[in-house]
Motif scaffolding. Structure first.
Motif, PDB file in Angstrom:
ATOM      1  N   GLU A  66       0.549  -1.166  -0.025  1.00 49.34           N
ATOM      2  CA  GLU A  66       0.090   0.028  -0.026  1.00 49.34           C
ATOM      3  C   GLU A  66       0.676   1.102   0.096  1.00 49.34           C
ATOM      4  OE1 GLU A  66      -1.484  -2.672   1.706  1.00 49.34           O
ATOM      5  OE2 GLU A  66      -2.989  -2.846   0.299  1.00 49.34           O
ATOM      6  N   GLU A  67       2.268   1.061   0.382  1.00 47.72           N
ATOM      7  CA  GLU A  67       3.085   2.546   0.592  1.00 47.72           C
ATOM      8  C   GLU A  67       3.757   2.593  -0.781  1.00 47.72           C
ATOM      9  OE1 GLU A  67       5.731   1.693   3.960  1.00 47.72           O
ATOM     10  OE2 GLU A  67       3.556   1.671   5.234  1.00 47.72           O
ATOM     11  N   LEU A  68       3.588   1.781  -1.741  1.00 47.42           N
ATOM     12  CA  LEU A  68       4.363   1.990  -3.151  1.00 47.42           C
ATOM     13  C   LEU A  68       3.846   2.954  -4.146  1.00 47.42           C
ATOM     14  CD1 LEU A  68       5.116  -2.006  -3.672  1.00 47.42           C
ATOM     15  CD2 LEU A  68       6.440  -0.007  -2.264  1.00 47.42           C
ATOM     16  N   SER A  69       2.653   3.054  -3.882  1.00 51.57           N
ATOM     17  CA  SER A  69       2.042   4.257  -4.645  1.00 51.57           C
ATOM     18  C   SER A  69       0.773   4.910  -4.072  1.00 51.57           C
ATOM     19  CB  SER A  69       1.286   3.357  -6.146  1.00 51.57           C
ATOM     20  OG  SER A  69       0.504   2.364  -5.743  1.00 51.57           O
ATOM     21  N   ASP A  70       0.607   6.049  -4.749  1.00 55.69           N
ATOM     22  CA  ASP A  70      -0.647   7.063  -4.111  1.00 55.69           C
ATOM     23  C   ASP A  70      -1.446   7.458  -5.408  1.00 55.69           C
ATOM     24  OD1 ASP A  70      -2.102   8.183  -2.465  1.00 55.69           O
ATOM     25  OD2 ASP A  70      -0.671   9.932  -2.515  1.00 55.69           O
ATOM     26  N   PRO A  71      -2.857   6.703  -5.339  1.00 53.16           N
ATOM     27  CA  PRO A  71      -3.250   5.902  -4.551  1.00 53.16           C
ATOM     28  C   PRO A  71      -2.773   4.398  -4.592  1.00 53.16           C
ATOM     29  CG  PRO A  71      -4.914   6.221  -6.074  1.00 53.16           C
ATOM     30  CD  PRO A  71      -3.668   7.048  -6.373  1.00 53.16           C
ATOM     31  N   PRO A  72      -2.765   3.538  -3.755  1.00 53.29           N
ATOM     32  CA  PRO A  72      -2.518   2.040  -3.859  1.00 53.29           C
ATOM     33  C   PRO A  72      -3.446   1.138  -4.715  1.00 53.29           C
ATOM     34  CG  PRO A  72      -2.944   2.319  -1.817  1.00 53.29           C
ATOM     35  CD  PRO A  72      -3.300   3.833  -2.330  1.00 53.29           C
ATOM     36  N   GLY A  73      -4.550   1.480  -4.703  1.00 54.98           N
ATOM     37  CA  GLY A  73      -5.722   0.751  -5.078  1.00 54.98           C
ATOM     38  C   GLY A  73      -6.356  -0.092  -3.854  1.00 54.98           C
ATOM     39  N   LYS A  74      -7.327  -0.842  -4.452  1.00 50.06           N
ATOM     40  CA  LYS A  74      -8.005  -1.813  -3.291  1.00 50.06           C
ATOM     41  C   LYS A  74      -7.115  -3.099  -3.240  1.00 50.06           C
ATOM     42  CE  LYS A  74     -12.150  -4.167  -2.352  1.00 50.06           C
ATOM     43  NZ  LYS A  74     -11.538  -5.442  -1.906  1.00 50.06           N
ATOM     44  N   ARG A  75      -6.742  -3.291  -1.986  1.00 50.81           N
ATOM     45  CA  ARG A  75      -5.897  -4.826  -1.953  1.00 50.81           C
ATOM     46  C   ARG A  75      -6.547  -5.751  -2.296  1.00 50.81           C
ATOM     47  NH1 ARG A  75      -5.367  -5.863   3.406  1.00 50.81           N
ATOM     48  NH2 ARG A  75      -5.009  -3.623   3.682  1.00 50.81           N
ATOM     49  N   PRO A  76      -6.328  -7.081  -2.905  1.00 52.27           N
ATOM     50  CA  PRO A  76      -7.178  -8.111  -3.324  1.00 52.27           C
ATOM     51  C   PRO A  76      -7.418  -8.872  -1.891  1.00 52.27           C
ATOM     52  CG  PRO A  76      -5.179  -7.968  -4.765  1.00 52.27           C
ATOM     53  CD  PRO A  76      -5.158  -6.786  -3.775  1.00 52.27           C
ATOM     54  N   ASP A  77      -8.589  -9.601  -1.981  1.00 50.80           N
ATOM     55  CA  ASP A  77      -8.830 -10.400  -0.694  1.00 50.80           C
ATOM     56  C   ASP A  77      -7.724 -11.419  -0.775  1.00 50.80           C
ATOM     57  OD1 ASP A  77     -11.404  -9.208  -0.486  1.00 50.80           O
ATOM     58  OD2 ASP A  77     -12.419 -10.522  -1.841  1.00 50.80           O
ATOM     59  N   GLY A  78      -7.643 -11.642   0.580  1.00 50.26           N
ATOM     60  CA  GLY A  78      -6.411 -12.601   0.843  1.00 50.26           C
ATOM     61  C   GLY A  78      -4.983 -12.258   1.134  1.00 50.26           C
ATOM     62  N   PHE A  79      -4.784 -10.846   0.725  1.00 51.21           N
ATOM     63  CA  PHE A  79      -3.568 -10.411   0.959  1.00 51.21           C
ATOM     64  C   PHE A  79      -3.532  -9.226   2.212  1.00 51.21           C
ATOM     65  CE2 PHE A  79      -3.397 -11.590  -3.495  1.00 51.21           C
ATOM     66  CZ  PHE A  79      -2.049 -11.677  -3.582  1.00 51.21           C
ATOM     67  N   ALA A  80      -2.722  -9.695   2.865  1.00 53.29           N
ATOM     68  CA  ALA A  80      -2.334  -9.012   4.214  1.00 53.29           C
ATOM     69  C   ALA A  80      -1.849  -7.589   4.000  1.00 53.29           C
ATOM     70  CB  ALA A  80      -1.376  -9.688   5.209  1.00 53.29           C
ATOM     71  N   GLU A  81      -2.237  -6.586   4.762  1.00 57.12           N
ATOM     72  CA  GLU A  81      -1.574  -5.220   4.782  1.00 57.12           C
ATOM     73  C   GLU A  81       0.227  -5.283   4.878  1.00 57.12           C
ATOM     74  OE1 GLU A  81      -1.552  -1.132   7.380  1.00 57.12           O
ATOM     75  OE2 GLU A  81      -3.245  -2.490   7.373  1.00 57.12           O
ATOM     76  N   GLU A  82       0.854  -6.391   5.657  1.00 61.76           N
ATOM     77  CA  GLU A  82       1.877  -6.575   5.780  1.00 61.76           C
ATOM     78  C   GLU A  82       2.495  -8.003   5.572  1.00 61.76           C
ATOM     79  OE1 GLU A  82       4.567  -4.439   8.766  1.00 61.76           O
ATOM     80  OE2 GLU A  82       4.827  -6.437   9.387  1.00 61.76           O
ATOM     81  N   ASN A  83       3.341  -8.224   4.730  1.00 66.27           N
ATOM     82  CA  ASN A  83       3.996  -9.532   4.709  1.00 66.27           C
ATOM     83  C   ASN A  83       5.516  -9.687   4.994  1.00 66.27           C
ATOM     84  OD1 ASN A  83       1.705 -11.488   3.612  1.00 66.27           O
ATOM     85  ND2 ASN A  83       1.655  -9.621   2.132  1.00 66.27           N
ATOM     86  N   ARG A  84       5.817 -10.778   5.419  1.00 66.46           N
ATOM     87  CA  ARG A  84       7.254 -10.877   6.015  1.00 66.46           C
ATOM     88  C   ARG A  84       7.791 -12.104   5.608  1.00 66.46           C
ATOM     89  NH1 ARG A  84       9.287  -7.616  10.211  1.00 66.46           N
ATOM     90  NH2 ARG A  84       7.744  -6.093  10.732  1.00 66.46           N
ATOM     91  N   MET A  85       9.306 -12.082   5.196  1.00 71.46           N
ATOM     92  CA  MET A  85       9.625 -13.440   4.631  1.00 71.46           C
ATOM     93  C   MET A  85      11.352 -13.542   5.037  1.00 71.46           C
ATOM     94  SD  MET A  85       9.998 -14.928   0.781  1.00 71.46           S
ATOM     95  CE  MET A  85      11.213 -13.515   0.283  1.00 71.46           C
ATOM     96  N   GLN A  86      11.546 -14.623   5.550  1.00 77.71           N
ATOM     97  CA  GLN A  86      13.035 -14.705   5.841  1.00 77.71           C
ATOM     98  C   GLN A  86      13.803 -15.187   4.677  1.00 77.71           C
ATOM     99  OE1 GLN A  86      13.924 -14.083   8.878  1.00 77.71           O
ATOM    100  NE2 GLN A  86      11.888 -13.225   9.164  1.00 77.71           N
TER     101      GLN A  86
END
Length: 177
Positions: A66-86
């Motif tokens: 959501e922080e990559l563009s303004d506006p980001p557009g509507k996040r698709p269902d099933g996607f979290a606001e934040e994701n983390r990966m090791q």
């Protein structure tokens, strides 16, 4: 040698589970390298996460699309606001190559080459486990690289989520079942 003026921005399967995607970016190469490796710059187009610049170093990617563009557009269902990966750096050759693990199973490499008129970035994502993941990753890399190109060109990127959704449909037509 790839002609940067005629570069196809769509990713392609170079092996059954390997996606390769390229972008022509404005240089110099050190500036592009900084956007790949420095958390504050990388978070503007992909994901935050401090990296120790040596092979074997562990790090964490933190996505907030959501922080990559303004506006980001509507996040698709099933996607979290934040994701983390090791992840872990496997190979590093500044400012030309960075290879790291993608979660537990995949691997991604960023390869940079100076070309007349800019820098050629080649992203290779290996060991995509299935078609659904392949479509998400293909559209994801494509859209994230569009954001990177916009940032390097000094222009506002297109809204992230609508672009990603459109690209996912396009990759569904382009990539084999």
């Amino acid at each position: 040698m790839t002609d940067l003026a005629e570069l196809d921005t769509y990713g392609r399967l170079t092996e059954p589970t390997t996606l390769t995607i390229q972008r022509r970016l404005p240089g110099p190469i050190e500036r592009v390298w900084a956007y790949l490796t420095e958390s504050d710059l990388r978070r503007q187009w992909l994901a935050a996460g401090e990296m120790e610049m040596k092979a074997g170093s562990a790090f964490e990617f933190v996505w907030r699309n959501e922080e990559l563009s303004d506006p980001p557009g509507k996040r698709p269902d099933g996607f979290a606001e934040e994701n983390r990966m090791q992840s872990r750096i496997l190979e590093i050759d500044p400012p030309r190559k960075l290879v790291f693990t993608w979660g537990a199973e995949g691997e991604v490499s960023f390869e940079l080459a100076e070309r007349a008129g800019g820098v050629l970035l080649t992203v290779i994502h290996r060991r995509l486990p299935d078609r659904a993941t392949m479509l998400n990753v293909s559209a994801g890399w494509h859209m994230h690289l569009d954001v990177l190109a916009a940032r390097l060109d000094g222009v506002a990127p297109e809204p992230f989520w609508p672009g990603w959704l459109k690209l996912k449909e396009e990759y569904s037509r382009r990539l084999p079942d």
